[in-house]
Design an enzyme around this catalytic site. Sequence first.
Site, PDB file in Angstrom:
ATOM      1  N   ASP A  32      47.844 -12.481  -8.055  1.00 32.12           N
ATOM      2  CA  ASP A  32      47.675 -13.750  -7.345  1.00 32.12           C
ATOM      3  C   ASP A  32      48.603 -13.711  -6.144  1.00 32.12           C
ATOM      4  O   ASP A  32      49.346 -12.731  -5.945  1.00 32.12           O
ATOM      5  CB  ASP A  32      48.036 -14.937  -8.278  1.00 32.12           C
ATOM      6  N   ASP A  46      47.077 -10.171  -3.040  1.00 34.13           N
ATOM      7  CA  ASP A  46      46.250 -10.952  -2.121  1.00 34.13           C
ATOM      8  C   ASP A  46      44.932 -10.195  -2.038  1.00 34.13           C
ATOM      9  O   ASP A  46      44.893  -9.059  -1.533  1.00 34.13           O
ATOM     10  CB  ASP A  46      46.933 -11.032  -0.746  1.00 34.13           C
ATOM     11  N   VAL A  47      43.855 -10.806  -2.514  1.00 36.06           N
ATOM     12  CA  VAL A  47      42.596 -10.056  -2.647  1.00 36.06           C
ATOM     13  C   VAL A  47      42.003  -9.629  -1.312  1.00 36.06           C
ATOM     14  O   VAL A  47      41.082  -8.823  -1.276  1.00 36.06           O
ATOM     15  CB  VAL A  47      41.539 -10.854  -3.453  1.00 36.06           C
ATOM     16  N   ASN A  58      38.127 -13.510  -9.803  1.00 40.45           N
ATOM     17  CA  ASN A  58      38.205 -14.956 -10.028  1.00 40.45           C
ATOM     18  C   ASN A  58      38.847 -15.714  -8.873  1.00 40.45           C
ATOM     19  O   ASN A  58      38.591 -16.905  -8.691  1.00 40.45           O
ATOM     20  CB  ASN A  58      38.996 -15.193 -11.335  1.00 40.45           C
ATOM     21  N   TYR A  85      31.986 -22.773   1.417  1.00 39.57           N
ATOM     22  CA  TYR A  85      32.180 -22.510  -0.024  1.00 39.57           C
ATOM     23  C   TYR A  85      30.852 -22.116  -0.666  1.00 39.57           C
ATOM     24  O   TYR A  85      30.766 -21.095  -1.359  1.00 39.57           O
ATOM     25  CB  TYR A  85      32.779 -23.741  -0.708  1.00 39.57           C
TER      26      TYR A  85
END
Length: 249
Positions: free
Chosen positions: A36, A62-63, A89, A154
């Site tokens: 995360d 950090d994706v 996720n 989104y």
Amino acid sequence: MRLEGRVAMITGGARGQGAAEARLFAREGAKVVFGDVLDQEGASVQAEINGAGHEAVYVHLDVTSEADWQRAVDVARSRFRRLDVLVNNAGIWREGVVKETTEENWDAVMDVNVTGAFLGTRFVIPEMRRAGGGSIINISSAAGLVGDLRSAPYGASKGGIRLLTRATAIQYAGDGIRANCIHPGPVDAPMYHEIRPDAASREAGTSRTLMGRMGTVEEIAYGALYLASDESSFVTGAELAIDGGMTAQ
Ligand SMILES: NC(=O)c1ccc[n+]([C@@H]2O[C@H](COP(=O)([O-])OP(=O)(O)OC[C@H]3O[C@@H](n4cnc5c(N)ncnc54)[C@H](O)[C@@H]3O)[C@@H](O)[C@H]2O)c1
């Protein structure tokens, strides 16, 4: 135990649904690497899981960062020698109908929700091949199934991750890698409270479900557990709505 001997990576695992998945997967026998950008919260979830006698490692992930993904995969390999499960996720939400959405907000949502999942998928595939197969679980949303009134980026991002799931499923079935997605409805996790900060607006959201309430983070995590385990060995390219019936209507 349903994930005995498995190693799972979970993004956005410092709180909310991701933390619930980290706790549940660890309880079910998996070794868990979770990441995360909220390092303090992540460290406390790690301490809680390990304190209960299970095994989990928190990494700063950090994706949107390839360097972070590389480090996370290296941790899984050096600590646990394999990687069998990935839960993409991590996600963010930004308010805005099309006309009011800035390019900055559009890019921010796309970067985390779509590019983040794409990078994760790309980084774990070689590890899963080495392990002889694996399971990738992408967290989309009911807003990936039906139009979102309040946020254009989104909904578009959740539709994107939905089709990334199918592409992954058909491209890597031959490697024994399955890819499925979950569409949560309103869930009692920080994001929903951020989107609907007052009780009246939360009720307006939950009234769209057949059950008239928010889901719990555990109710989503149990779906992820099923898709992570061998119980779902004939399931790939599929979509599981865990939304209290919201999108059934
Ligand atoms: N809560 C809901 O009602 C709901 C409904 C449908 C779908 N979802 C989806 O479920 C997933 C989990 O959300 P949640 O409900 O637990 O809310 P949440 O906000 O608690 O969880 C999202 C997590 O992602 C993390 N994150 C954000 N940007 C990141 C980045 N760049 N790299 C790594 N981590 C990052 C956050 O720090 C947070 O821990 C999200 O993908 C969300 O879009 C949530």
